[in-house]
Motif scaffolding. Sequence first.
Motif, PDB file in Angstrom:
ATOM      1  N   GLY A  20      -5.623  -5.383  -1.086  1.00 26.24           N
ATOM      2  CA  GLY A  20      -5.420  -6.415  -2.029  1.00 26.24           C
ATOM      3  C   GLY A  20      -4.228  -6.396  -3.095  1.00 26.24           C
ATOM      4  O   GLY A  20      -3.018  -6.212  -2.299  1.00 26.24           O
ATOM      5  N   SER A  21      -4.399  -6.636  -4.292  1.00 28.14           N
ATOM      6  CA  SER A  21      -3.096  -6.912  -4.978  1.00 28.14           C
ATOM      7  C   SER A  21      -3.525  -6.685  -6.345  1.00 28.14           C
ATOM      8  O   SER A  21      -4.737  -6.792  -6.802  1.00 28.14           O
ATOM      9  N   ALA A  22      -2.496  -6.326  -7.220  1.00 28.07           N
ATOM     10  CA  ALA A  22      -2.741  -6.327  -8.554  1.00 28.07           C
ATOM     11  C   ALA A  22      -1.634  -6.625  -9.059  1.00 28.07           C
ATOM     12  O   ALA A  22      -0.325  -6.990  -8.725  1.00 28.07           O
ATOM     13  N   VAL A  23      -1.494  -7.082 -10.557  1.00 28.12           N
ATOM     14  CA  VAL A  23      -0.223  -7.746 -11.323  1.00 28.12           C
ATOM     15  C   VAL A  23      -0.143  -6.737 -12.474  1.00 28.12           C
ATOM     16  O   VAL A  23      -0.939  -6.305 -13.188  1.00 28.12           O
ATOM     17  N   LEU A  24       1.355  -6.217 -12.300  1.00 31.73           N
ATOM     18  CA  LEU A  24       1.818  -5.717 -13.675  1.00 31.73           C
ATOM     19  C   LEU A  24       2.447  -6.636 -14.468  1.00 31.73           C
ATOM     20  O   LEU A  24       3.322  -7.475 -14.189  1.00 31.73           O
ATOM     21  N   GLY A  25       1.867  -7.032 -15.578  1.00 28.68           N
ATOM     22  CA  GLY A  25       2.092  -7.967 -16.500  1.00 28.68           C
ATOM     23  C   GLY A  25       3.372  -7.493 -17.289  1.00 28.68           C
ATOM     24  O   GLY A  25       4.146  -8.565 -17.626  1.00 28.68           O
ATOM     25  N   ARG A  26       3.319  -6.261 -17.968  1.00 28.97           N
ATOM     26  CA  ARG A  26       4.667  -5.899 -18.659  1.00 28.97           C
ATOM     27  C   ARG A  26       4.719  -4.376 -18.642  1.00 28.97           C
ATOM     28  O   ARG A  26       3.558  -3.884 -18.556  1.00 28.97           O
ATOM     29  N   GLY A  27       5.809  -3.960 -18.931  1.00 27.85           N
ATOM     30  CA  GLY A  27       5.824  -2.334 -18.847  1.00 27.85           C
ATOM     31  C   GLY A  27       6.986  -1.950 -19.425  1.00 27.85           C
ATOM     32  O   GLY A  27       8.062  -2.622 -19.775  1.00 27.85           O
ATOM     33  N   ARG A  28       7.043  -0.466 -19.846  1.00 28.42           N
ATOM     34  CA  ARG A  28       8.439  -0.240 -20.424  1.00 28.42           C
ATOM     35  C   ARG A  28       8.434   1.530 -20.055  1.00 28.42           C
ATOM     36  O   ARG A  28       7.370   1.979 -19.976  1.00 28.42           O
ATOM     37  N   ILE A  29       9.715   1.704 -19.840  1.00 34.60           N
ATOM     38  CA  ILE A  29       9.934   3.064 -19.265  1.00 34.60           C
ATOM     39  C   ILE A  29      10.824   3.832 -20.076  1.00 34.60           C
ATOM     40  O   ILE A  29      11.774   3.094 -20.432  1.00 34.60           O
ATOM     41  N   THR A  44      -7.617   0.389  -6.130  1.00 34.77           N
ATOM     42  CA  THR A  44      -6.930   1.092  -6.887  1.00 34.77           C
ATOM     43  C   THR A  44      -5.558   0.662  -6.896  1.00 34.77           C
ATOM     44  O   THR A  44      -4.839   0.810  -5.958  1.00 34.77           O
ATOM     45  N   TYR A  45      -5.098   0.752  -8.176  1.00 33.91           N
ATOM     46  CA  TYR A  45      -3.594   0.257  -8.514  1.00 33.91           C
ATOM     47  C   TYR A  45      -3.067   1.680  -9.303  1.00 33.91           C
ATOM     48  O   TYR A  45      -3.560   2.377  -9.842  1.00 33.91           O
ATOM     49  N   ALA A  46      -1.911   1.993  -8.629  1.00 34.31           N
ATOM     50  CA  ALA A  46      -1.273   3.333  -8.826  1.00 34.31           C
ATOM     51  C   ALA A  46       0.232   3.099  -9.435  1.00 34.31           C
ATOM     52  O   ALA A  46       1.077   2.326  -8.917  1.00 34.31           O
ATOM     53  N   LEU A  47       0.796   3.853 -10.392  1.00 33.77           N
ATOM     54  CA  LEU A  47       2.417   3.914 -10.663  1.00 33.77           C
ATOM     55  C   LEU A  47       2.594   5.415 -10.557  1.00 33.77           C
ATOM     56  O   LEU A  47       1.898   6.329 -10.915  1.00 33.77           O
ATOM     57  N   ALA A  48       4.018   5.678 -10.332  1.00 34.97           N
ATOM     58  CA  ALA A  48       4.610   6.882 -10.299  1.00 34.97           C
ATOM     59  C   ALA A  48       6.010   6.709 -10.364  1.00 34.97           C
ATOM     60  O   ALA A  48       6.677   5.664 -10.159  1.00 34.97           O
ATOM     61  N   ARG A  80       1.965   0.772  -6.379  1.00 36.70           N
ATOM     62  CA  ARG A  80       1.203   0.495  -5.002  1.00 36.70           C
ATOM     63  C   ARG A  80      -0.403   0.115  -5.207  1.00 36.70           C
ATOM     64  O   ARG A  80      -0.885   0.362  -6.313  1.00 36.70           O
ATOM     65  N   VAL A  81      -0.991  -0.329  -4.132  1.00 38.49           N
ATOM     66  CA  VAL A  81      -2.406  -0.688  -4.275  1.00 38.49           C
ATOM     67  C   VAL A  81      -2.952   0.008  -3.017  1.00 38.49           C
ATOM     68  O   VAL A  81      -2.423   0.148  -1.873  1.00 38.49           O
ATOM     69  N   SER A  82      -4.452   0.232  -3.267  1.00 36.36           N
ATOM     70  CA  SER A  82      -5.073   0.772  -2.087  1.00 36.36           C
ATOM     71  C   SER A  82      -5.355  -0.371  -1.171  1.00 36.36           C
ATOM     72  O   SER A  82      -5.454  -0.311   0.212  1.00 36.36           O
ATOM     73  N   THR A  99       0.773  -1.285  -0.047  1.00 32.41           N
ATOM     74  CA  THR A  99       0.081  -0.162   0.048  1.00 32.41           C
ATOM     75  C   THR A  99       0.870   1.126  -0.106  1.00 32.41           C
ATOM     76  O   THR A  99       0.225   2.485  -0.012  1.00 32.41           O
ATOM     77  N   ALA A 100       2.188   1.061   0.236  1.00 30.46           N
ATOM     78  CA  ALA A 100       2.998   2.116  -0.011  1.00 30.46           C
ATOM     79  C   ALA A 100       3.924   1.826  -1.370  1.00 30.46           C
ATOM     80  O   ALA A 100       4.080   0.609  -1.642  1.00 30.46           O
ATOM     81  N   TYR A 101       4.426   2.930  -2.074  1.00 33.34           N
ATOM     82  CA  TYR A 101       5.068   2.846  -3.210  1.00 33.34           C
ATOM     83  C   TYR A 101       6.229   1.771  -2.928  1.00 33.34           C
ATOM     84  O   TYR A 101       6.973   2.189  -2.021  1.00 33.34           O
ATOM     85  N   GLU A 102       6.307   0.922  -4.014  1.00 31.98           N
ATOM     86  CA  GLU A 102       7.657   0.067  -3.932  1.00 31.98           C
ATOM     87  C   GLU A 102       8.112  -0.042  -5.531  1.00 31.98           C
ATOM     88  O   GLU A 102       7.394   0.247  -6.270  1.00 31.98           O
ATOM     89  N   ALA A 103       9.309  -0.158  -5.538  1.00 32.91           N
ATOM     90  CA  ALA A 103       9.991  -0.249  -7.089  1.00 32.91           C
ATOM     91  C   ALA A 103       9.553  -1.210  -7.655  1.00 32.91           C
ATOM     92  O   ALA A 103       9.223  -2.635  -7.196  1.00 32.91           O
TER      93      ALA A 103
END
Length: 212
Positions: A196-205, A136-140, A192-194, A100-104
């Motif tokens: 429960g859990s969520a899954v990031l399947g793939r991503g690019r930065i 809620t699922y969040a990215l930052a 992070r999530v508010s 629930t707190a941002y993690e890498a």
Amino acid sequence: MYIERGIIRSFDPGTWQASVELAGAHTALLSGVPVAADLASDLLAPGTRVWLCLSEEGNPADAAVLVPYGTAPAAWVTSRLWKPALASASRTSAVTCSATAYEAVPGLSVSLTLEAAGSVLLLAAACGYLVSPGITYALAFFHHDGHEATELVPGEEIGGTGASAGESVTLCALALQSGVPAGTHTFVLKHRVSAGSAVLGRGRIVALAMGG
């Protein structure tokens, strides 16, 4: 003041001054001529033809090498004050987030080097799904290194009280940090999530250094 053509005979990056031969006057060599601060040293090789600004008194210290002319520089040659830097990273395997707190996000961090102070534009694209309903699922992005540890806004959120378990999500995040000093910097995408859990399947930065 007046404009004259010349040829670079030598350049000293320590003093940022050049010795310049005036065009058509092989014996007229001006030493210690200041060079415009935005010219990259790649543009000041011996033999380069340049435009000069000269004073009426003819004092080289009052002159300036303004700009090269005659031949287009190589595509990678640019300003001394801003050399473009680009870095990217991608992740193709799934990772679960239950914090629930941002993690890498593992694997989604980049480092790039700025030769001069400037701005960094950051872009992220990711997809995945919500494991738990109503969350809620969040990215930052975070600027996270020896210089600072700062959350960059805006972040991106998706889901909410009406979200369903197993719901697919796609997120795009954009952040701009100005006033980044010269040096090597690391930028990290975190999630992070508010609840429960969520899954990031793939991503690019992608991180792009810009002038100003």
